[in-house]
Design a protein around this motif. Structure first.
Motif, PDB file in Angstrom:
ATOM      1  N   MET A  34      29.110 -18.551  33.071  1.00  0.00           N
ATOM      2  CA  MET A  34      29.714 -17.237  33.300  1.00  0.00           C
ATOM      3  C   MET A  34      28.680 -16.344  33.968  1.00  0.00           C
ATOM      4  O   MET A  34      27.535 -16.261  33.499  1.00  0.00           O
ATOM      5  CB  MET A  34      30.182 -16.599  31.994  1.00  0.00           C
ATOM      6  N   MET A  35      29.071 -15.677  35.042  1.00  0.00           N
ATOM      7  CA  MET A  35      28.148 -14.819  35.767  1.00  0.00           C
ATOM      8  C   MET A  35      28.773 -13.437  35.930  1.00  0.00           C
ATOM      9  O   MET A  35      29.924 -13.306  36.342  1.00  0.00           O
ATOM     10  CB  MET A  35      27.812 -15.405  37.142  1.00  0.00           C
ATOM     11  N   ASN A  36      28.019 -12.397  35.610  1.00  0.00           N
ATOM     12  CA  ASN A  36      28.474 -11.020  35.757  1.00  0.00           C
ATOM     13  C   ASN A  36      27.460 -10.248  36.596  1.00  0.00           C
ATOM     14  O   ASN A  36      26.245 -10.374  36.403  1.00  0.00           O
ATOM     15  CB  ASN A  36      28.627 -10.352  34.382  1.00  0.00           C
ATOM     16  N   ARG A  37      27.994  -9.448  37.527  1.00  0.00           N
ATOM     17  CA  ARG A  37      27.140  -8.716  38.465  1.00  0.00           C
ATOM     18  C   ARG A  37      27.435  -7.221  38.393  1.00  0.00           C
ATOM     19  O   ARG A  37      28.574  -6.817  38.169  1.00  0.00           O
ATOM     20  CB  ARG A  37      27.382  -9.208  39.891  1.00  0.00           C
ATOM     21  N   MET A  38      26.390  -6.426  38.596  1.00  0.00           N
ATOM     22  CA  MET A  38      26.549  -4.978  38.618  1.00  0.00           C
ATOM     23  C   MET A  38      25.464  -4.377  39.503  1.00  0.00           C
ATOM     24  O   MET A  38      24.309  -4.822  39.460  1.00  0.00           O
ATOM     25  CB  MET A  38      26.448  -4.410  37.204  1.00  0.00           C
ATOM     26  N   ILE A  45      20.150  -3.760  45.172  1.00  0.00           N
ATOM     27  CA  ILE A  45      19.749  -4.776  44.200  1.00  0.00           C
ATOM     28  C   ILE A  45      20.779  -4.793  43.078  1.00  0.00           C
ATOM     29  O   ILE A  45      21.208  -3.740  42.599  1.00  0.00           O
ATOM     30  CB  ILE A  45      18.351  -4.477  43.622  1.00  0.00           C
ATOM     31  N   GLU A  46      21.177  -5.980  42.665  1.00  0.00           N
ATOM     32  CA  GLU A  46      22.162  -6.125  41.600  1.00  0.00           C
ATOM     33  C   GLU A  46      21.517  -6.691  40.343  1.00  0.00           C
ATOM     34  O   GLU A  46      20.545  -7.441  40.412  1.00  0.00           O
ATOM     35  CB  GLU A  46      23.303  -7.055  42.033  1.00  0.00           C
ATOM     36  N   GLU A  47      22.073  -6.296  39.205  1.00  0.00           N
ATOM     37  CA  GLU A  47      21.676  -6.910  37.937  1.00  0.00           C
ATOM     38  C   GLU A  47      22.634  -8.071  37.670  1.00  0.00           C
ATOM     39  O   GLU A  47      23.851  -7.875  37.586  1.00  0.00           O
ATOM     40  CB  GLU A  47      21.748  -5.890  36.798  1.00  0.00           C
ATOM     41  N   ILE A  48      22.103  -9.276  37.562  1.00  0.00           N
ATOM     42  CA  ILE A  48      22.900 -10.482  37.362  1.00  0.00           C
ATOM     43  C   ILE A  48      22.674 -10.981  35.943  1.00  0.00           C
ATOM     44  O   ILE A  48      21.531 -11.186  35.532  1.00  0.00           O
ATOM     45  CB  ILE A  48      22.517 -11.598  38.360  1.00  0.00           C
TER      46      ILE A  48
END
Length: 638
Positions: free
Chosen positions: A496-500, A432-435
């Motif tokens: 803007m999209m950042n994933r972790m 699972i990613e934090e978006i």
């Protein structure tokens, strides 16, 4: 050859060209050392900050020509404007040598950040004064705090018109509290800065002159390296590279003892087993942008050693008498995998540099796995393909692009996530990613809707100023494959999209894939413009006239949800009958050209990306239509 207190510089290998007899460096006495890493989210200004630190510390001559973002020496880094590999440099300030490690900002290259944190005694957490702490800031800060490092917070880009430095300062304190920072770590010093303008200050009202406040704060706040100079030599390897003249070059921090040129050493693995024994043929220290040969290096310093042929990352280089290795920090496992296989298309071998066999491809992948601990390589059952597992699409895409530029030809499968069973219940878990997305208020609804279809859970929504909204989701990694292009379309390029990576969670059910089918060529040859003109009404084309195609190659996207086989070689039927009307000039709509990452994200499970040094093509896994039908029937019954 010595001239007074000067020593001739040795050729430092690939990191810096030899400058001839005039290249002289001063012999500096043994001095105090500080080891720091600069960590931040992508595009917050890490490499620009290192540039200005090198300039203001006197590492460059006044008239020396130095490229912008000098630490980004890799061609791909300069083209993409990102840092991919962690790199070391050093500056001298008030008779103290400060070793600085510039780290990547993308979550896909988090393995680079994790392993270099064991080399440093402090970190500078760089945060954009407008965007605030983003997911990668949280990721790398978590690792740094867990190791007990006391951070220095530098709020960068305070010259931006939308800067909100004091609000960002409060957000950083809240982030540290959430990450369970101890009292010493919560009592962090803060500087406000603009790396682009070359100043740092303790407050926004203070004079804005130079980076001297940051240099002084590093000397005051970061402790000297904990080392044992009287014990035998030991060093933990954190990075690996190949030099055409020196061979394998291993970089790390000396934990104890002294390293000397030509001394006998051995390499131990993490269990204490001896890997090999040899001599230090070259001892290199980081001095500005160059890597210079030195006769000895002391405990606490960061150096590079050549002379061994088998030692790799996470191994311990040590004196012959040492038996106990240094324990390396474990790196988070990969979450995404692709299959790299031999190119079997009819056009195989026409553009490659003889690097087309499974043996050559496998050897190259194994060399990559030696130096990149975040990548895992496994040979598949059919022996002509390799499963390559990594952190994300960008990391694997950079590897493919690097191999492509080296002359390799490959076939790449669609990315797939790596599931794992729950050790207690046996339930299947998926990554699972934090978006975190920042979008204009007008596009918030469509983004929430699209991510909900991909099984994402909305966790937080708040205004971020300037008519924008910041929305946080937890989404399965497989649902995010191929979404970035759709996201930019939905937000008109302003989002803007950042994933972790967040955690492993229960399987969230099936997710709808690509909605449109593809146009598949039925014949081999040179595509005819007239035929493509007639096919435009069927969908968007990926090729133009004159391009070589083959049966089973994907030449466009169908306007409907099914695949359609078409003939792009069909020419116009000519007769000897003359008419008064002239033939109209055929004008094609410009084709949709895909980058490597876009092509990998676009394909489905029954499709491949053919990668050559000159071309990127999409194709069906089975080129013969009868085999495709047989495969689809088997998939339907499975």
């Amino acid at each position: 050859m010595q001239q007074g207190n000067w020593t001739k510089r040795e050729p430092p290998g690939i990191s810096q060209p030899f400058r001839g007899p005039a290249a002289l460096i001063p012999k500096l006495p043994n001095m105090e050392i500080r080891n720091i890493a600069i960590i931040a989210h992508v595009d917050h200004g890490k490499t620009t900050l290192v540039d200005v630190l090198l300039r203001q510390s006197g590492s460059f001559r006044d008239n020396q020509q130095v490229a912008e973002r000098a630490m980004d020496s890799n061609d791909l880094e300069r083209e993409r404007g990102i840092t991919i590999l962690a790199k070391c440099t050093s500056v001298v300030w008030k008779n103290t040598r400060i070793n600085i490690v510039d780290t990547p900002g993308h979550a896909d290259f988090g393995g680079e950040v994790e392993r270099i944190l064991s080399m440093v005694d402090g970190v500078v957490v760089l945060v954009d004064a407008a965007e605030g702490p983003l997911p990668q800031t949280k990721f790398v800060t978590t690792k740094a705090l867990a190791l007990g490092l006391r951070p220095i917070v530098l709020i960068n880009k305070c010259d931006r018109p939308d800067a909100r430095a004091h609000e960002v300062h409060d957000e950083i304190f809240d982030l540290f509290s959430v990450l369970d920072a101890n009292d010493e770590q919560l009592d962090f010093p803060t500087l406000f800065a603009s790396a682009k303008q070359g100043w740092a200050a303790e407050s926004l009202e203070a004079p804005r002159e130079t980076m001297a406040p940051l240099f002084d704060l590093v000397l005051k706040h970061v402790p000297p390296p904990t080392a044992e100079p009287d014990k035998p030599f030991r060093m933990l390897v954190t990075t690996l590279e190949a030099d055409p003249y020196l061979g394998r070059v291993l970089t790390g921090r000396i934990f104890s003892g002294t390293a000397k040129a030509n001394m006998a050493i051995k390499a131990l693995n993490h269990t204490g087993g001896q890997i090999e024994q040899g001599r230090v043929t070259k001892l290199l220290a980081f001095r500005g942008l160059s890597r210079d040969g030195v006769e000895e290096a002391f405990a606490g310093d960061i150096v590079a050693i050549a002379g061994l042929s088998q030692a790799t990352v996470a191994d311990t280089l040590c004196d012959i008498a040492v038996e106990e290795p240094i324990q390396a920090t474990p790196v988070d496992p990969p979450t995404l995998a692709m299959t790299f296989s031999v190119n079997t298309s009819p056009l195989a071998g026409r553009e490659g540099n003889n690097k087309v066999t499974s043996r050559v491809i496998g050897a190259r992948l194994m060399r990559e796995a030696e130096g990149n601990v975040a990548i895992h390589i496994r040979e598949t059952e059919d022996k002509d393909a390799f499963e390559v597992a990594g952190r994300g699409e960008l990391q694997l895409g950079v590897l493919i692009e690097t191999m492509r530029r080296e002359g390799f030809e490959l076939s790449i499968s669609r990315p797939r996530v790596l599931f794992k069973p729950d050790p207690v219940t046996g339930q299947q878990l998926e990554p699972i990613e934090e978006i975190q997305v920042d979008v204009d208020d007008a596009y918030t609804g469509v983004v929430v809707e699209k991510l909900s279809l991909r099984k994402a859970e909305l966790r937080d929504m708040r205004p971020s100023g300037g008519g924008k909204t910041r929305v946080t989701f937890h989404a399965p990694s497989r649902g995010m494959i191929g979404y970035h292009g759709e996201f930019l379309t939905d937000t008109r390029g302003t989002g803007m999209m950042n994933r972790m990576f967040h955690s492993y969670g229960p399987y969230r059910g099936p997710i709808q894939g690509r909605r449109n089918g593809v146009l598949i060529s039925t014949d081999a040859g040179e595509a005819v413009t007239y035929a493509l003109w007639n096919l435009e009404e069927r969908g968007h084309l990926f090729i133009e006239g004159g391009v070589q195609v083959y049966a089973g190659m994907i030449i466009g996207e169908h306007s409907r949800d099914n695949d359609l086989e078409v003939n792009p070689l069909k020419g116009k039927q000519l007769t000897n009958i003359r008419t008064t009307s002239k033939d109209e000039a055929v004008r094609l709509t410009p084709p949709r050209k895909m980058t490597l990452e876009q092509a990998i994200a676009y394909i489905e499970d029954d499709e491949l990306v053919e990668v050559t040094p000159k071309s990127i093509r999409l194709r069906k896994r089975y080129l013969d239509p009868n085999e495709r039908k047989r495969f689809s029937r088997q998939s339907a019954t499975a």
